[in-house]
Scaffold this motif. Structure first.
Motif, PDB file in Angstrom:
ATOM      1  N   PHE A 363       6.238  -1.536   7.587  1.00  0.00           N
ATOM      2  CA  PHE A 363       5.261  -1.487   6.502  1.00  0.00           C
ATOM      3  C   PHE A 363       5.192  -0.074   5.923  1.00  0.00           C
ATOM      4  CE2 PHE A 363       3.084  -5.182   8.804  1.00  0.00           C
ATOM      5  CZ  PHE A 363       3.704  -6.120   7.993  1.00  0.00           C
ATOM      6  N   ARG A 364       5.287   0.930   6.785  1.00  0.00           N
ATOM      7  CA  ARG A 364       5.305   2.307   6.290  1.00  0.00           C
ATOM      8  C   ARG A 364       6.567   2.573   5.462  1.00  0.00           C
ATOM      9  NH1 ARG A 364       1.687   5.872   8.498  1.00  0.00           N
ATOM     10  NH2 ARG A 364       3.066   7.624   8.035  1.00  0.00           N
ATOM     11  N   ARG A 365       7.678   1.982   5.875  1.00  0.00           N
ATOM     12  CA  ARG A 365       8.919   2.145   5.102  1.00  0.00           C
ATOM     13  C   ARG A 365       8.759   1.514   3.709  1.00  0.00           C
ATOM     14  NH1 ARG A 365      14.432   0.437   7.972  1.00  0.00           N
ATOM     15  NH2 ARG A 365      13.749   2.172   9.310  1.00  0.00           N
ATOM     16  N   ALA A 366       8.103   0.352   3.655  1.00  0.00           N
ATOM     17  CA  ALA A 366       7.855  -0.281   2.357  1.00  0.00           C
ATOM     18  C   ALA A 366       7.014   0.619   1.466  1.00  0.00           C
ATOM     19  CB  ALA A 366       7.154  -1.628   2.565  1.00  0.00           C
ATOM     20  N   LEU A 367       6.045   1.307   2.062  1.00  0.00           N
ATOM     21  CA  LEU A 367       5.154   2.175   1.284  1.00  0.00           C
ATOM     22  C   LEU A 367       5.844   3.461   0.855  1.00  0.00           C
ATOM     23  CD1 LEU A 367       1.956   1.499   3.366  1.00  0.00           C
ATOM     24  CD2 LEU A 367       2.289   0.904   0.968  1.00  0.00           C
ATOM     25  N   LYS A 368       6.838   3.892   1.606  1.00  0.00           N
ATOM     26  CA  LYS A 368       7.623   5.034   1.155  1.00  0.00           C
ATOM     27  C   LYS A 368       8.400   4.684  -0.115  1.00  0.00           C
ATOM     28  CE  LYS A 368       8.275   7.198   5.688  1.00  0.00           C
ATOM     29  NZ  LYS A 368       9.261   7.529   6.759  1.00  0.00           N
ATOM     30  N   LEU A 369       8.794   3.424  -0.211  1.00  0.00           N
ATOM     31  CA  LEU A 369       9.540   2.971  -1.387  1.00  0.00           C
ATOM     32  C   LEU A 369       8.620   2.681  -2.568  1.00  0.00           C
ATOM     33  CD1 LEU A 369      11.943   0.586   0.539  1.00  0.00           C
ATOM     34  CD2 LEU A 369      12.581   2.732  -0.563  1.00  0.00           C
ATOM     35  N   ASN A 370       7.385   2.269  -2.263  1.00  0.00           N
ATOM     36  CA  ASN A 370       6.420   1.974  -3.330  1.00  0.00           C
ATOM     37  C   ASN A 370       5.016   2.184  -2.785  1.00  0.00           C
ATOM     38  OD1 ASN A 370       4.832   1.044  -5.393  1.00  0.00           O
ATOM     39  ND2 ASN A 370       5.608  -1.057  -5.381  1.00  0.00           N
ATOM     40  N   LYS A 371       4.420   3.315  -3.128  1.00  0.00           N
ATOM     41  CA  LYS A 371       3.109   3.652  -2.579  1.00  0.00           C
ATOM     42  C   LYS A 371       2.002   2.733  -3.074  1.00  0.00           C
ATOM     43  CE  LYS A 371       1.626   7.669  -1.779  1.00  0.00           C
ATOM     44  NZ  LYS A 371       1.129   9.058  -1.862  1.00  0.00           N
ATOM     45  N   LYS A 372       2.262   2.001  -4.136  1.00  0.00           N
ATOM     46  CA  LYS A 372       1.250   1.101  -4.686  1.00  0.00           C
ATOM     47  C   LYS A 372       1.495  -0.348  -4.279  1.00  0.00           C
ATOM     48  CE  LYS A 372       0.043   3.949  -8.678  1.00  0.00           C
ATOM     49  NZ  LYS A 372      -0.117   3.983 -10.155  1.00  0.00           N
ATOM     50  N   TYR A 373       2.252  -0.537  -3.232  1.00  0.00           N
ATOM     51  CA  TYR A 373       2.574  -1.888  -2.763  1.00  0.00           C
ATOM     52  C   TYR A 373       1.389  -2.403  -1.936  1.00  0.00           C
ATOM     53  CZ  TYR A 373       5.457  -5.655  -0.824  1.00  0.00           C
ATOM     54  OH  TYR A 373       5.960  -6.879  -0.459  1.00  0.00           O
ATOM     55  N   LEU A 374       0.561  -3.199  -2.578  1.00  0.00           N
ATOM     56  CA  LEU A 374      -0.722  -3.597  -2.011  1.00  0.00           C
ATOM     57  C   LEU A 374      -0.579  -4.344  -0.688  1.00  0.00           C
ATOM     58  CD1 LEU A 374      -3.815  -3.910  -2.371  1.00  0.00           C
ATOM     59  CD2 LEU A 374      -3.343  -5.998  -3.651  1.00  0.00           C
ATOM     60  N   SER A 375       0.335  -5.298  -0.623  1.00  0.00           N
ATOM     61  CA  SER A 375       0.479  -6.123   0.581  1.00  0.00           C
ATOM     62  C   SER A 375       0.777  -5.276   1.806  1.00  0.00           C
ATOM     63  CB  SER A 375       1.578  -7.163   0.386  1.00  0.00           C
ATOM     64  OG  SER A 375       1.209  -8.100  -0.595  1.00  0.00           O
ATOM     65  N   ALA A 376       1.603  -4.240   1.636  1.00  0.00           N
ATOM     66  CA  ALA A 376       1.987  -3.424   2.783  1.00  0.00           C
ATOM     67  C   ALA A 376       0.787  -2.657   3.338  1.00  0.00           C
ATOM     68  CB  ALA A 376       3.097  -2.453   2.385  1.00  0.00           C
ATOM     69  N   TRP A 377      -0.060  -2.125   2.465  1.00  0.00           N
ATOM     70  CA  TRP A 377      -1.266  -1.428   2.936  1.00  0.00           C
ATOM     71  C   TRP A 377      -2.158  -2.390   3.728  1.00  0.00           C
ATOM     72  CZ3 TRP A 377      -1.309   3.488   3.363  1.00  0.00           C
ATOM     73  CH2 TRP A 377      -0.758   4.330   2.399  1.00  0.00           C
ATOM     74  N   THR A 378      -2.367  -3.580   3.173  1.00  0.00           N
ATOM     75  CA  THR A 378      -3.253  -4.542   3.833  1.00  0.00           C
ATOM     76  C   THR A 378      -2.672  -5.006   5.159  1.00  0.00           C
ATOM     77  OG1 THR A 378      -3.950  -5.295   1.638  1.00  0.00           O
ATOM     78  CG2 THR A 378      -4.523  -6.683   3.496  1.00  0.00           C
ATOM     79  N   LEU A 379      -1.390  -5.356   5.168  1.00  0.00           N
ATOM     80  CA  LEU A 379      -0.771  -5.843   6.400  1.00  0.00           C
ATOM     81  C   LEU A 379      -0.693  -4.751   7.464  1.00  0.00           C
ATOM     82  CD1 LEU A 379       2.080  -8.004   4.825  1.00  0.00           C
ATOM     83  CD2 LEU A 379       0.037  -8.828   6.000  1.00  0.00           C
ATOM     84  N   MET A 380      -0.482  -3.520   7.032  1.00  0.00           N
ATOM     85  CA  MET A 380      -0.475  -2.420   7.990  1.00  0.00           C
ATOM     86  C   MET A 380      -1.871  -2.244   8.604  1.00  0.00           C
ATOM     87  SD  MET A 380       1.212   1.353   7.612  1.00  0.00           S
ATOM     88  CE  MET A 380       0.019   2.058   6.481  1.00  0.00           C
ATOM     89  N   GLY A 381      -2.911  -2.438   7.792  1.00  0.00           N
ATOM     90  CA  GLY A 381      -4.266  -2.402   8.330  1.00  0.00           C
ATOM     91  C   GLY A 381      -4.475  -3.470   9.387  1.00  0.00           C
ATOM     92  N   HIS A 382      -3.946  -4.688   9.126  1.00  0.00           N
ATOM     93  CA  HIS A 382      -4.056  -5.769  10.113  1.00  0.00           C
ATOM     94  C   HIS A 382      -3.373  -5.379  11.430  1.00  0.00           C
ATOM     95  CE1 HIS A 382      -5.705  -7.926   6.885  1.00  0.00           C
ATOM     96  NE2 HIS A 382      -4.700  -8.729   6.566  1.00  0.00           N
TER      97      HIS A 382
END
Length: 580
Positions: A363-382
């Motif tokens: 999920f952190r790798r996804a956010l490195k590619l797109n910091k505004k990727y909403l699903s990754a922030w939420t799923l990482m919180g889970h």
């Protein structure tokens, strides 16, 4: 009605114009809709039909799904006055424009802007300003990484916004700006926080040139309520129907969204985009079986598609389909492993396997590619919640709220995190925010009710109100009915408790469920009816308890002895006729 051939010709011209201005995302979207138009039978050839085979599942679903209301005839497909296509000024632009476009395609944005510094045609002005805007965005991302790391917060801004706003506003005042310039002006205003002027500029852009899906998408992001959406003065065009379908979905008006896409099916019968959007709406309605079928069909038609597949992985995760999720993760990883969606899918796979640290890594790798990727922030919180790392979970959920303040999942996650920390007042605040954005979800009402039940608050009457709302919202798990019965029992309201225990018992019978909740309901109802001298009804529930083994059977025998004693005035001596 607008004919298929008319739509096809409009889109073909739009793809050329959008590509020529380096609006590649909008051109790609238009191209997908072009091949989604059903071909005339006279034109059926292998080249015309290769994208349209096997794409009929969505059409069959619409024809048989009675839960979706038939949409009212819309003016969007009635023949409006023709929108004139912009006149190209290639002779004026000449070789310098071709050179600038080549630099742009190589991501040398400042070189592209510099080449066109003295060109005054509207087309050249747009590309120069657009290149300058992207150069500023590129530098902003570099500063964010340099100053705070790839996922850290930063005050970095696009330093070109001020000059771009000044130039574009001047061009707008003098009328020396076209629909593409108005689109860029709207984007700049949005970035600077001026939502109302940004909406006005984007509306003007799509009214003068309706085929730019990027402009529609930016406009949709500014429509945070149905009141704002209804206030837009949009011209009638078939592109407006696509916009409304997407906007309704973001506003969680899923039935209205599905009705729009059903209507668009008349012309865009084989559109993968419409099928994906329909699957998204069905996902929000928690129709996971139907969504899985639609995504399988979508992958058969477009096997290397990565877009929207993260949503498919959420469905497989919810259904605990580990093998299917493993296959999907492997497939998208081989297709494009550096797409945010691919990383998110792999993260979901590891989460399902219980490997939460690896899930967080992806999920952190996804956010490195797109910091505004909403699903990754939420799923990482889970994931952090699963790891009991509440501080990291709260940070991830807050970042999700920063990306989209209307996302109920992030607010709900914040509520859960604060509830874990034993801070029910904070948790209540965030649960209320999530319910504001999704008021018809029983899970959110149940979460808030449990908060009211906590030892710190002990507000049982408020909890009862929340559980009642959960029942009205269709609590499929039956949690609310069981809790309502227990709360009324605790408050000494036995009649109300009996009502909810009976309702819960009916639900469990209908679903063929058994367990401690059923035993609890049978015991209470038998005892309550015995106390109220309704011995025949009480005996029915006691008889059902005799089917259990262990303490349940002994409890039933005890109740039946009490019933016999109450009926005859002395203990019953013939208990053995009851099946044990």
């Amino acid at each position: 009605m607008v004919s298929k051939e008319s739509c096809r010709n409009e889109i073909r011209a739009a793809i050329r114009q959008l590509s020529d201005r380096c609006l590649y995302s909008a051109a790609k979207w238009a191209g997908e809709q072009l091949v989604g138009i059903e071909q005339d039978s006279s034109n059926f050839t292998p080249s015309n039909t290769r994208f349209q085979r096997g794409s009929s599942s969505i059409r069959r679903r619409f024809s048989t799904n009675e839960s979706i209301s038939t949409p009212q005839p819309s003016v969007g497909f009635s023949q409006p006055p023709a929108t004139p296509l912009p006149q190209e000024d290639e002779v004026i632009d000449g070789d310098l424009y071709l050179l600038a476009k080549s630099y742009f395609d190589c991501r040398e944005y400042r070189r592209a802007s510099h080449v066109l510094r003295d060109q005054m045609s509207k087309k050249s002005v747009f590309l120069r300003c657009y290149a300058l805007y992207l150069a500023g965005e590129k530098r902003k991302e570099e500063e964010m990484v340099e100053l705070e790391g790839p996922l850290g917060k930063s005050d970095a801004i696009n330093r070109e916004l001020v000059s771009l706003e000044r130039e574009l506003s001047a061009l707008k005042r003098t009328g020396a700006i076209d629909s593409f310039g108005l689109y860029l002006y709207g984007v700049v205003l949005k970035e600077k926080g001026n939502a109302s002027l940004a909406r006005a500029s984007l509306v003007e852009s799509v009214n003068s040139y309706p085929w730019n899906w990027s402009a529609w998408s930016e406009l949709q992001s500014l429509c945070t309520s149905i009141e704002i959406l209804n206030s837009l003065n949009l011209n009638n065009h078939w592109m407006k129907e696509f916009f409304l379908g997407s906007a309704y979905q973001e506003l969680r008006m899923h039935s209205e969204s599905l009705a729009k896409y059903e209507y668009l099916q008349d012309i865009f019968s084989f559109s993968n985009y419409i099928q994906a959007q329909t699957a998204k709406a069905q996902y929000s309605l928690r129709e996971f079986d139907q969504v899985e079928i639609m995504f399988e069909d979508l992958l058969r038609n477009d096997p290397y598609r990565v877009e929207d597949m993260d949503l498919y992985s959420n469905v497989l995760y919810a259904k605990e389909a580990c093998a299917a999720l493993s296959y999907l993760a492997h497939k998208v990883f081989l297709t494009d492993k550096y797409r945010p969606e691919s990383c998110c899918i792999v993260g979901n796979y590891y989460s399902l396997k219980g490997q939460h640290e690896k899930a967080v890594m992806y999920f952190r790798r996804a956010l490195k590619l797109n910091k505004k990727y909403l699903s990754a922030w939420t799923l990482m919180g889970h994931e952090y919640v699963e790891m009991k790392n509440t501080s990291a979970a709260i940070d991830a959920y807050r970042r999700a709220v920063d990306v989209n303040p209307c996302d109920y999942r992030a607010w709900y996650g914040l509520g859960q995190a604060y509830e874990m920390m034993g801070m029910p007042f904070y948790a209540l605040h965030y649960f209320r925010k999530s319910i504001f954005f999704l008021p018809n979800d029983s899970r959110l009402w149940i979460a808030m009710a449990k908060c009211y039940q906590s030892e710190q608050l002990h507000m049982l009457e408020e909890a009862i109100k929340c559980y009642k709302r959960a029942v009205n919202c269709g609590d499929t798990e039956g949690i609310a009915l069981n809790q309502l019965a227990k709360l009324h029992q605790k408050l000494g309201r036995n009649e109300e408790a009996a009502f909810y225990f009976e309702k819960d018992l009916e639900r469990m019978d209908a679903e063929g469920l058994e367990g401690p909740n059923m035993f609890e309901a049978l015991v209470f109802l038998a005892t309550h009816l015995k106390t109220n001298k309704k011995f025949d009804e009480a005996e029915v529930y006691c008889t059902r308890l005799l089917d259990y083994s262990g303490p349940e059977k002994e409890k039933a025998k005890s109740l039946l002895r009490g019933i016999r004693m109450a009926q005859t005035g002395f203990p019953s001596m013939d208990m053995e006729h009851f099946p044990l």
